[in-house]
Design a protein around this motif. Structure first.
Motif, mmCIF file in Angstrom:
data_model
loop_
_atom_site.group_PDB
_atom_site.id
_atom_site.type_symbol
_atom_site.label_atom_id
_atom_site.label_comp_id
_atom_site.label_asym_id
_atom_site.label_seq_id
_atom_site.Cartn_x
_atom_site.Cartn_y
_atom_site.Cartn_z
ATOM 1 N N VAL A 111 38.422 34.227 33.894
ATOM 2 C CA VAL A 111 39.776 33.773 34.256
ATOM 3 C C VAL A 111 39.807 32.246 34.273
ATOM 4 C CG1 VAL A 111 41.661 33.966 35.930
ATOM 5 C CG2 VAL A 111 39.917 35.757 35.827
ATOM 6 N N PRO A 112 40.406 31.631 33.254
ATOM 7 C CA PRO A 112 40.503 30.174 33.288
ATOM 8 C C PRO A 112 41.588 29.714 34.265
ATOM 9 C CG PRO A 112 41.497 31.034 31.271
ATOM 10 C CD PRO A 112 40.975 32.215 32.031
ATOM 11 N N ARG A 113 41.417 28.492 34.806
ATOM 12 C CA ARG A 113 42.457 27.945 35.662
ATOM 13 C C ARG A 113 43.716 27.699 34.870
ATOM 14 N NH1 ARG A 113 41.930 27.292 40.698
ATOM 15 N NH2 ARG A 113 39.754 27.234 41.270
ATOM 16 N N MET A 114 44.856 27.977 35.497
ATOM 17 C CA MET A 114 46.141 27.682 34.899
ATOM 18 C C MET A 114 46.863 26.971 36.020
ATOM 19 S SD MET A 114 47.839 30.720 32.751
ATOM 20 C CE MET A 114 46.948 30.793 31.238
ATOM 21 N N TRP A 115 46.745 25.656 36.044
ATOM 22 C CA TRP A 115 47.176 24.846 37.195
ATOM 23 C C TRP A 115 48.586 25.207 37.637
ATOM 24 C CZ3 TRP A 115 42.959 22.494 38.867
ATOM 25 C CH2 TRP A 115 41.953 22.193 37.935
ATOM 26 N N GLY A 116 48.732 25.674 38.850
ATOM 27 C CA GLY A 116 50.048 26.003 39.396
ATOM 28 C C GLY A 116 50.752 27.103 38.618
ATOM 29 N N LYS A 163 44.893 40.550 30.666
ATOM 30 C CA LYS A 163 45.855 40.949 31.700
ATOM 31 C C LYS A 163 46.384 39.745 32.457
ATOM 32 C CE LYS A 163 46.603 43.765 35.726
ATOM 33 N NZ LYS A 163 47.208 42.617 36.411
ATOM 34 N N VAL A 164 47.682 39.769 32.750
ATOM 35 C CA VAL A 164 48.262 38.749 33.614
ATOM 36 C C VAL A 164 47.947 39.158 35.053
ATOM 37 C CG1 VAL A 164 50.382 37.667 34.406
ATOM 38 C CG2 VAL A 164 50.076 38.205 31.987
ATOM 39 N N THR A 165 47.339 38.270 35.830
ATOM 40 C CA THR A 165 46.925 38.624 37.188
ATOM 41 C C THR A 165 48.060 38.428 38.182
ATOM 42 O OG1 THR A 165 46.269 36.436 37.958
ATOM 43 C CG2 THR A 165 44.652 37.663 36.654
ATOM 44 N N GLY A 166 47.789 38.871 39.387
ATOM 45 C CA GLY A 166 48.725 38.639 40.481
ATOM 46 C C GLY A 166 48.739 37.174 40.910
ATOM 47 N N GLY A 167 47.858 36.365 40.337
ATOM 48 C CA GLY A 167 47.750 34.970 40.762
ATOM 49 C C GLY A 167 48.289 34.003 39.723
ATOM 50 N N ARG A 174 47.995 33.842 36.330
ATOM 51 C CA ARG A 174 47.142 33.362 35.243
ATOM 52 C C ARG A 174 46.613 34.554 34.461
ATOM 53 N NH1 ARG A 174 42.539 30.648 39.011
ATOM 54 N NH2 ARG A 174 41.866 32.506 40.105
ATOM 55 N N ILE A 175 45.721 34.319 33.518
ATOM 56 C CA ILE A 175 45.355 35.382 32.586
ATOM 57 C C ILE A 175 43.877 35.740 32.714
ATOM 58 C CG2 ILE A 175 45.103 35.949 30.135
ATOM 59 C CD1 ILE A 175 47.694 34.318 29.685
ATOM 60 N N ASP A 176 43.605 37.025 32.774
ATOM 61 C CA ASP A 176 42.254 37.548 32.971
ATOM 62 C C ASP A 176 41.780 38.178 31.659
ATOM 63 O OD1 ASP A 176 39.939 38.569 34.046
ATOM 64 O OD2 ASP A 176 40.923 39.676 35.669
ATOM 65 N N LEU A 177 40.588 37.799 31.203
ATOM 66 C CA LEU A 177 39.979 38.426 30.031
ATOM 67 C C LEU A 177 38.895 39.337 30.562
ATOM 68 C CD1 LEU A 177 39.700 35.023 28.192
ATOM 69 C CD2 LEU A 177 41.173 36.903 27.455
ATOM 70 N N LEU A 178 39.099 40.648 30.486
ATOM 71 C CA LEU A 178 38.174 41.579 31.123
ATOM 72 C C LEU A 178 37.255 42.249 30.121
ATOM 73 C CD1 LEU A 178 41.250 42.450 32.913
ATOM 74 C CD2 LEU A 178 39.219 42.569 34.375
ATOM 75 N N GLY A 179 36.000 42.468 30.564
ATOM 76 C CA GLY A 179 35.070 43.230 29.747
ATOM 77 C C GLY A 179 34.217 42.384 28.818
ATOM 78 N N VAL A 180 33.873 41.170 29.238
ATOM 79 C CA VAL A 180 33.059 40.284 28.392
ATOM 80 C C VAL A 180 31.577 40.534 28.693
ATOM 81 C CG1 VAL A 180 32.578 37.880 27.802
ATOM 82 C CG2 VAL A 180 34.905 38.581 28.462
ATOM 83 N N ARG A 181 30.739 40.591 27.635
ATOM 84 C CA ARG A 181 29.308 40.811 27.843
ATOM 85 C C ARG A 181 28.663 39.546 28.403
ATOM 86 N NH1 ARG A 181 26.327 42.731 22.780
ATOM 87 N NH2 ARG A 181 27.059 40.678 22.113
ATOM 88 N N LYS A 182 27.640 39.727 29.258
ATOM 89 C CA LYS A 182 27.042 38.567 29.925
ATOM 90 C C LYS A 182 26.564 37.514 28.924
ATOM 91 C CE LYS A 182 23.532 37.023 33.197
ATOM 92 N NZ LYS A 182 22.232 37.257 33.821
ATOM 93 N N GLN A 183 25.908 37.983 27.853
ATOM 94 C CA GLN A 183 25.350 36.966 26.952
ATOM 95 C C GLN A 183 26.428 36.200 26.192
ATOM 96 O OE1 GLN A 183 24.696 40.274 26.808
ATOM 97 N NE2 GLN A 183 24.107 40.908 24.736
ATOM 98 N N ASP A 184 27.678 36.715 26.191
ATOM 99 C CA ASP A 184 28.763 35.981 25.529
ATOM 100 C C ASP A 184 29.434 34.956 26.446
ATOM 101 O OD1 ASP A 184 28.398 37.338 23.170
ATOM 102 O OD2 ASP A 184 29.924 38.870 23.600
ATOM 103 N N LEU A 185 29.118 35.033 27.759
ATOM 104 C CA LEU A 185 29.839 34.152 28.689
ATOM 105 C C LEU A 185 29.741 32.664 28.313
ATOM 106 C CD1 LEU A 185 29.106 35.852 32.157
ATOM 107 C CD2 LEU A 185 31.301 35.758 30.955
ATOM 108 N N PRO A 186 28.533 32.121 28.065
ATOM 109 C CA PRO A 186 28.475 30.682 27.769
ATOM 110 C C PRO A 186 29.335 30.301 26.560
ATOM 111 C CG PRO A 186 26.278 31.533 28.225
ATOM 112 C CD PRO A 186 27.187 32.726 28.131
#
Ligand code: SRM
Ligand SMILES: Cc1cc2nc3c(=O)[nH]c(=O)nc-3n(C[C@H](O)[C@H](O)[C@H](O)COP(=O)(O)OP(=O)(O)OC[C@H]3O[C@@H](n4cnc5c(N)ncnc54)[C@H](O)[C@@H]3O)c2cc1C
Ligand code: SF4
Ligand code: FES
Lengths: 111, 808
Positions: free
Chosen positions: B562-567, B591-595, B597-609
């Motif tokens: 979930v990247p920051r989306m300022w305000g 997915k658009v979160t309740g906060g 901003r946008i959530d990218l779900l289901g990313v593999r650990k080795q792809d995170l960096p």
């Protein structure tokens, strides 16, 4: 007699942490304690499959990151009231290198 | 026939008497008068209310429902002004009330020293809730308070006001503090500890006058010293409240004279509590009063019972100060002392022997053996065999190794554990055997630890002995099974002992396990980060998976990003980068979160960096959707677009998020900024909320909308954006420095009280200092963890892949 395969340098694993080794028998978590003991356990919690390699390592135990079951790294047994065990594999350290049970190389696991 | 019982005074003694009577099924119609406009509450606990550790609601003993279900006719706020013994009626403002039996339980009145200025506004005593509230109101940061009297009550008042930020001076007539309970050495240690907390102590100080024109301004001593004062609390002693009895010509000495049945000189009138005198003795602690309550209840029900006073022991209810005294410790012919000192630990113990018996004990700094000594004093046992090692307590006497529970284990069943309620160890054991396995249950069945609470630890130790592993402490339990210290104690000790690493904490505070556990390690890591931002280095291995990996783990072991989306504001370039990343890494759900901003779900650990570095390249940083830290600042469109907007809520939200992001906090923190009271950003259910109005900004805090739902409470109104930023950062810092790990703001505020928080924030100097400390911490911790870890992708992949080697 156990045959070992060299997998990495000890320092590639953080103290009080773990790294994962992919094997034909599934993922194995190799743990390193604060005093440099190493343990190798199946990286799959018997509860709901949580990756034990991501748990917090304390003493010679690890707490599963998903629902906090605690496992003894020596025995693979769940502690307290929880019931279950994970498979252990032979692992040792020689000359700063981590050596893991070579039978894990085989397609069909020996254990 | 139903007896008409009238009771004057709804205090602790009469309250306990009524409990006994109703429990025994007594057939009485009770009318209960009280001068205070409320029923019975635990007066002892006014000190924790004063210091902010408890609220009034938590110390009420009998609420309206209790009285109603027992048919008690309550006349609260209605003092009795006359007793007419001939006609058997009492007189109050609503007229006359007849009685068959009358109980006087009027307690005592604080003594006021007759000096000029004693009647000025701003002078109070320490007896009831009104006094307590007056002190709370007057003791914010920057306020000066003077307490006259360095006894039990005076010191509790001083410590309470100091805890709220006032600078407090205690003036004491005698040469050392609490001279009735402590000898000079222990008095000195106590004085030193209180001075370390910033309380000034002036012994041998005689008050000459209280100065001031329209209200108090200062206190003048005989030696010429002047202490400035916004509030003066007189706590120099009490005298029995006997005016009604005097007027009615009952027999009165220093108190209302009663016999062993608690009957006065009039056979239809009884008395109990601090207003009575029994066998030439007065009473000022609740333990003997509770015995009187039991006796009088029996007397009124026509049963045989006799009151015999017991010895009492004293403890001071100031958190962090450990003292105990019991028995007689004056020096005298034929008396001998055994003294033990450990200056390093600030421990002092003194036992007073007369012949073969222990007659007194004074302990400071380590009071674990207090109950054991007290038991020897009361039983009058011959201690000549133990003499050599007596001072080392039961652990030594039994020859057993030092074990924290040895002291309690060695107690005989008749040893008293709860002094207030006279509950012995055997009774607690019996209650446990019959099924009371929680502290609450033991409290409910035996009343042990239900009054002043200072024996709670002992009660828990008895329970731990009886129940072994089956015992789960619930009062203020230790952090975890690795330690006996509570979260609060550990936080305090980290600061006061200057402990700056997890091993140092574990070593110096006596951790019982090697390397802690998954519950204490993250807490310690947080406390050290918050308290020593410059010196301590974050311990990644002591963090839960989400914070260690800067992403939320999913049930299948993948992660969400979930990247920051300022305000909550974004733009086409950011959206394009997110869309590209979602495609490139095969993200199964966007997915658009309740906060906002946008959530990218289901990313593999080795792809995170890799995904992080792609998002970094488009200017985005981690949204900390996993952190005990700042999460989101939700905003609405405000003046920029909305026809109702009063201020630039969007801009302010963005500025707040840029100020606060990256800071670690005890639990997650979410903000909302709404442009007008229509409140489209739902600011009033956030941890911190801002609602813009024409005149500026309403800041409120302590909302909740998760497992609990609660509206925020108003904190402060300010006029400018700069002030909003300063107030919110300062408040966040207050929370960071004081709350226990995993307590959201609303839980913490419920504990310390919003008034205390507000006082900290309203004081300009204090607010600025908090703000400065927050910024100092941000200078170290406001870094994007994604950028940091994207540089070492190898650390995020398996360390070895034997499937490939096997295939070779
Ligand atoms: C993604 C999101 C749901 C959504 O799709 O909208 C979400 C997802 C999770 N929430 Fe939430 N919460 C989300 C908004 C909320 C909100 C609404 C809000 O922020 O406006 C609330 C109610 C307000 C609040 O914070 O109390 C909310 C109250 C909770 C709670 C209950 C906290 C409480 O103190 O009562 C938990 C459990 C916890 O933290 O222990 C929780 C925990 C979780 C966790 C982290 C559960 C977990 O430990 O794995 C979920 C992670 C999902 C994931 O893998 O990403 N989530 N969660 C929202 C992310 C917001 C963001 O952009 O950061
Ligand atoms: C701050 C504080 C801390 C304390 N800490 C401890 C401690 O740690 N340990 C301990 O053992 N003791 C402690 N005490 C002492 C303890 O609270 C008292 O011993 C106890 O409350 C006395 O009970 P009581 O019923 O006699 O009087 P109270 O509880 O004072 O009740 C008397 C009631 O009678 C009412 N009353 C008086 N006159 C009239 C009238 N004419 N008509 C109607 N009502 C009237 C009063 O308003 C009052 O509500 C503390 C006291 C204070 C103030
Ligand atoms: S409400 Fe929150 S914690 Fe519960 S399932 Fe949905 S995302 Fe997960
Ligand atoms: S998956 Fe490990 S505890 Fe639930």
């Amino acid at each position: 007699m156990t045959l070992y395969v060299d997998i990495a340098a000890l320092d590639d694993i953080p103290r009080q942490g773990a790294r994962v080794v992919r094997t034909p028998a599934g993922c194995v978590a190799v743990f390193r304690t604060a005093d440099d003991q190493v343990f190798a356990l199946e990286d799959r919690c018997p509860h709901k499959g949580g990756p034990l390699s991501e748990g917090i390592v304390h003493g010679t135990s690890v707490t599963c990151p998903l629902h906090a079951w605690v496992f003894d790294l020596n025995t693979g047994q769940a502690q307290g009231t929880d019931d279950g065990a994970v498979r252990r594999f032979a692992v040792r350290v020689a000359a700063g290198r981590v050596l893991l049970d070579a039978s894990l190389l085989a397609r069909r696991s020996a254990a | 026939m139903t007896q008409r019982l009238v009771v004057i005074g709804a205090g602790m003694a009469s309250g306990r008497m009524l409990e006994h009577m109703f429990d025994a099924g007594g057939d009485v119609a009770v009318t209960l008068f009280n001068a205070e406009p409320r029923g019975n509450y635990n007066r002892l606990m006014l000190s924790p209310v004063l210091s902010g550790e408890k609220t009034y609601d938590q110390i009420v003993t009998h609420d309206a429902g209790w009285y109603e279900s027992r048919g008690v006719d309550c006349r609260f706020g209605e003092p009795v002004v006359k007793i007419d013994r001939d006609r058997k009626v009492v007189v109050s403002k609503s007229g006359e009330t007849p009685y068959d039996a009358l109980v006087i339980a009027t307690g005592s009145a604080p003594f006021i020293i007759p000096v000029p200025g004693k009647d000025l506004p701003g002078v109070c005593t320490y007896r009831d809730l009104e006094d307590t509230n007056a002190m709370i109101a007057a003791s914010g940061p920057g306020a000066n308070a003077v307490v006259i009297g360095g006894g039990l009550l005076g010191l509790e008042a001083a410590a309470g006001m100091a805890a709220r930020g006032a600078s407090v001076t205690v003036i004491h007539l005698m040469g050392h503090l609490m001279e009735r309970q402590l000898d000079p050495a222990a008095g000195y240690l106590l004085q030193r500890d209180l001075e370390r907390r910033g309380i000034r102590i002036h012994c041998k100080g005689a008050t000459k006058a209280i100065l001031g024109k329209d209200r108090v301004e200062a206190v003048l001593l005989e030696d010429g010293t002047v202490y400035p004062a916004d509030l003066v609390c007189m706590a120099v002693g009490i005298r029995p409240e006997v005016r009604l009895a005097n007027d009615a010509h009952l027999e009165v000495g220093r108190g209302i004279t009663v016999d062993d049945r608690m009957c006065t000189s009039d056979p239809a009138i009884f008395a109990l509590g601090e207003c009575v005198e029994h066998d030439k003795q007065l009473f000022g602690l609740v333990a003997p009063l509770y015995d009187q309550a039991r006796v009088l209840a029996a007397t009124l029900l026509g049963q045989e019972a006799a009151f015999a006073p017991v010895q009492t022991a004293t403890k001071l209810k100031v958190t962090g100060v450990d003292l105990f005294s019991a028995g007689d410790f004056a020096e005298g012919p034929g008396r001998e002392d055994i003294v033990f000192r450990d200056p390093g630990r600030g421990v002092y113990k003194r036992l007073i022997l007369e012949g073969d018996r222990l007659i007194g004990a004074v302990m400071y700094g380590d009071t674990a053996d207090g109950a054991w000594f007290f038991d020897h004093i009361k039983a009058g046992r011959d201690v000549s065999d133990l003499r050599e090692t007596l001072i080392f307590g039961p652990a030594f006497a039994g020859g057993a190794s030092a074990n924290p529970r040895a002291a309690v284990a060695a107690l005989p069943p008749e040893a008293e554990i709860c002094g207030c309620n006279g509950v012995c160890k055997g009774r607690i054991m019996t209650a446990i055997d019959s099924g009371a396995v929680t502290l609450d249950a033991v409290r409910a069945t035996t009343k042990a630890s239900a009054s002043c609470g200072s024996c709670t630890g002992l009660v828990e130790q008895v329970m731990a002995l009886a129940l072994g592993d089956g015992f789960v402490a619930n009062a203020n339990p230790p952090m975890c099974k690795c330690t006996d210290h509570t979260h609060e104690d550990v936080r305090r000790l980290i600061k006061s002992m200057g402990l700056k690493s997890i091993p140092a904490v574990m070593q110096d505070l006596g951790w019982k396990t090697v390397g802690g556990c998954a519950s204490c390690r993250p807490a310690l890591n947080y406390y050290l980060i918050a308290d020593w931002p410059m010196e301590y280095r974050d311990d990644r291995q002591s963090r839960f998976v989400n914070e260690r990996n800067h992403a939320n783990i999913q049930k299948d072991g993948t992660y969400s990003v979930v990247p920051r989306m300022w305000g909550g504001v974004t733009n086409p370039a950011e959206l394009r980068a997110i869309a590209d990343a979602a495609e490139k890494y095969n993200v199964p759900m966007v997915k658009v979160t309740g906060g906002q901003r946008i959530d990218l779900l289901g990313v593999r650990k080795q792809d995170l960096p890799a995904i992080w570095s792609d998002l970094n390249a488009a200017g985005m940083v981690s949204g900390h959707a996993y952190a005990k830290g700042l999460r989101t600042v939700k905003t609405c469109v405000g003046t920029e677009f909305c026809r109702f907007g009063t201020q630039d809520s969007t801009g302010l939200g963005i500025r707040l998020e840029k100020l606060l992001w990256g800071s670690w906090t005890p639990a997650k923190v979410k903000l909302g900024v709404s442009g007008c009271p229509r409140n489209c950003a739902e600011a009033t259910c956030k941890d911190i909320g801002v609602v813009c109005v024409d005149s500026g900004y309403e800041i409120s805090v302590a909302g909740a909308a998760g497992m609990e739902v609660k509206e925020t409470e108003f904190l402060i109104h300010v006029a400018t954006e700069e002030e909003v930023m300063e107030v919110i950062a300062a408040f966040t810092q207050l929370y960071r420095e004081n709350a226990r790990y995993l307590h959201r703001i609303y839980k913490w505020v419920a504990k310390v009280g919003l008034d205390w928080c507000r006082a900290q924030i309203e004081d300009p100097g204090n607010r600025r200092a908090l703000y400065a400390r927050f910024q100092q911490s941000q200078a170290v911790y406001q870094v994007d963890p994604w950028a940091e870890h994207a540089a070492t992708p190898a650390d995020w992949a398996p360390i070895a892949d034997l499937t490939l080697r096997a295939a070779e």
